[in-house]
Motif scaffolding. Sequence first.
Motif, PDB file in Angstrom:
ATOM      1  N   GLU A 307       0.815  -1.209   0.000  1.00 13.11           N
ATOM      2  CA  GLU A 307       0.000   0.000   0.000  1.00 13.11           C
ATOM      3  C   GLU A 307       0.854   1.267   0.000  1.00 13.11           C
ATOM      4  O   GLU A 307       0.501   2.279  -0.605  1.00 13.11           O
ATOM      5  N   LEU A 310       2.008   1.935  -3.429  1.00 17.13           N
ATOM      6  CA  LEU A 310       0.864   2.324  -4.245  1.00 17.13           C
ATOM      7  C   LEU A 310       0.447   3.766  -3.962  1.00 17.13           C
ATOM      8  O   LEU A 310       0.048   4.505  -4.872  1.00 17.13           O
ATOM      9  N   LYS A 313       2.275   6.153  -6.036  1.00 16.84           N
ATOM     10  CA  LYS A 313       1.779   6.164  -7.415  1.00 16.84           C
ATOM     11  C   LYS A 313       0.509   7.010  -7.536  1.00 16.84           C
ATOM     12  O   LYS A 313       0.377   7.826  -8.452  1.00 16.84           O
ATOM     13  N   VAL A 314      -0.417   6.842  -6.584  1.00 13.13           N
ATOM     14  CA  VAL A 314      -1.673   7.593  -6.625  1.00 13.13           C
ATOM     15  C   VAL A 314      -1.407   9.069  -6.338  1.00 13.13           C
ATOM     16  O   VAL A 314      -2.018   9.950  -6.962  1.00 13.13           O
ATOM     17  N   PHE A 348      -8.757   0.807  -0.141  1.00 11.08           N
ATOM     18  CA  PHE A 348      -7.827   1.899  -0.397  1.00 11.08           C
ATOM     19  C   PHE A 348      -8.526   3.187   0.031  1.00 11.08           C
ATOM     20  O   PHE A 348      -9.691   3.408  -0.286  1.00 11.08           O
ATOM     21  N   TYR A 445      -8.215   8.057 -12.267  1.00  5.70           N
ATOM     22  CA  TYR A 445      -8.088   6.983 -11.275  1.00  5.70           C
ATOM     23  C   TYR A 445      -9.020   5.828 -11.638  1.00  5.70           C
ATOM     24  O   TYR A 445      -8.631   4.651 -11.547  1.00  5.70           O
ATOM     25  N   TRP A 448      -7.619   3.630 -14.114  1.00  8.30           N
ATOM     26  CA  TRP A 448      -6.531   2.825 -13.569  1.00  8.30           C
ATOM     27  C   TRP A 448      -7.039   1.588 -12.835  1.00  8.30           C
ATOM     28  O   TRP A 448      -6.278   0.648 -12.610  1.00  8.30           O
ATOM     29  N   MET A 449      -8.294   1.605 -12.425  1.00  9.10           N
ATOM     30  CA  MET A 449      -8.812   0.538 -11.567  1.00  9.10           C
ATOM     31  C   MET A 449      -8.641  -0.828 -12.231  1.00  9.10           C
ATOM     32  O   MET A 449      -8.566  -0.939 -13.461  1.00  9.10           O
ATOM     33  N   LEU A 479      -4.042  -0.927 -11.182  1.00 10.91           N
ATOM     34  CA  LEU A 479      -4.099  -0.980  -9.725  1.00 10.91           C
ATOM     35  C   LEU A 479      -4.399  -2.410  -9.281  1.00 10.91           C
ATOM     36  O   LEU A 479      -4.979  -3.195 -10.041  1.00 10.91           O
ATOM     37  N   SER A 483      -6.963  -4.219  -1.702  1.00 12.22           N
ATOM     38  CA  SER A 483      -5.850  -3.804  -0.855  1.00 12.22           C
ATOM     39  C   SER A 483      -5.172  -4.994  -0.192  1.00 12.22           C
ATOM     40  O   SER A 483      -5.775  -6.064  -0.009  1.00 12.22           O
TER      41      SER A 483
END
Length: 556
Positions: A307, A310, A313-314, A348, A445, A448-449, A479, A483
């Motif tokens: 996480e 990640l 990245k987000v 997330f 976003y 990206w999912m 992604l 999580s």
Amino acid sequence: MSTPLTASLLGLALTAAVCSSGLAQQRDYQSYDQLTARLKHLTNKYSKLSSLTTIGKTATGKEVWLLTLGRDNAVNKPAIVIAAGVEGTQLATTELSMQMTEQMLEAAMIQDSVRELLQKKTFYIFPNLTPDASEQYHEALRWERAANAQPTDDDRDGRMFEDAFEDLNKDGQITMMRVKSPNGLYRPSLEDPRVMVKADTTKGEKGGYLLLTEGNDNDKDGKWNEDAEGGVVFNRNFSYDFPYFQVGAGEHPISERETKAFADFMFEAKNVYAVFVFGPANTLSFSTPLSAAKTAAENLTGPLPKEASLQEKVSGLYNQTTQLQNPPRVAPSPGDVVQWAYFHYGRFSYSTPGWWVPKVAASLDSAGAEASFSSEENQEDLNFLRWARANDIPGVFVNWQPMAHPDFPGELVEVGGLAPYVKQTPPLRFLAPVAEKHFQFFSAYAKWMPTLKIEKVQTEKVAGGHTRITATVSNVGALPTHSEIGDQSKWVQKIRASLKLQEGHTLISGNLVQPTHALAPGQKAQFSWVVEGKGYITLTVGSPAVGQQTKEVYLY
């Protein structure tokens, strides 16, 4: 000739006029009734793309509205939650979520990409989760209220609301009092004498003023306005790191109508992939660094390793799409919703104020260097006043005005300071471009999912005339499918591969339903069964938060 009394009355009138002008400009934020009408109009206008429901009511009967965006069976498609108004003083977050929603729905009517986005994904938007608290902005007496309308005894003395605010200068808003005192820790700022800053004793500075909220010590306990009207703070009432026995936290976690309604909805909504909070914490502009100590503890207090990477990245995506400069560094706080959504809900979870006061440089001295007062405390207020002055925003400050005060007989007491709410309610014209940037971020976003793809299904004849089925599934999104902490939580439905057998089919080997851990981008998982029978069966792979993929498989 004017008398001192006449001059004083004239000064009061002028101050009230200036304040009224500023209040009028700030009151373009909508009340609960106005927001409700706006939501109903929006969902009527875009009835094929949106719907309006309520998840519950507050203590005063106000609905906690949920706006759902999506097409064709939206409740069964991967979803993003956007929670705004989690702090009653942050009205801009409600307006920001509404403007962003309106932009998204308008764009869906003319842009194929946005229409496709709402075809594949669902957005659950909570415009205002604290309507009882935020409504204080629209009352005759304005003060920054963070708590709901559930009566609480904040100072635990067996009485409620016995030490509320008093509007001493009768301007319709609660500001501050400064009291001239040799024991005071505050002094006027060198940059802007209207602003009180804490004296730096390490440099030999002396204070000279006490700084208190406007009002009287009604219960004579040496505290001012410590038990004003109000109850529990939504963003302090969740179960992760709950701040027991602290003001505004509530008697126990999720004790309030609003927080329970929100949590109930979230646990029922199996399709939620990620939660974004428009609130005080900022975990989008800055990612949370990995801490081995926090992840090794029995009770997690930091993001797990996958996480943490990640989040970087987000955060990069957020900063790239929004281009917002000089973001504030505000960590999550005990009992808040963003930490609950990750640690206890298993999704997330991210938070951003959405809008903040842009940084405006302090004055320069004669040599062209930044003046020495730039190191003073309370730079937040000083910067706000610089920004308000640069943008011609009136009514943000109530000039200090002497008042006779029963708690300080014979002492100099002045009432004034920043008007309530002004630091978090910019004129609406500042929010439209920020809303558009957030619309772009959430669109990026969502793209990206994770997306599952059944890459290959192999069937082969095995002993006994049975068929072995081997399916390879990959995550072709950018992604993970859920999580890392979700792997440890029963509330997060994992990726599952299952077979739907027809009459005459018998499962010989393998579980009919097979779960798997979170799949990282590009990662594959393999599932295998042995089935007796002939004809077609259906293979289904997916989860509510990722979506389902199906394939017909022929048995020999």
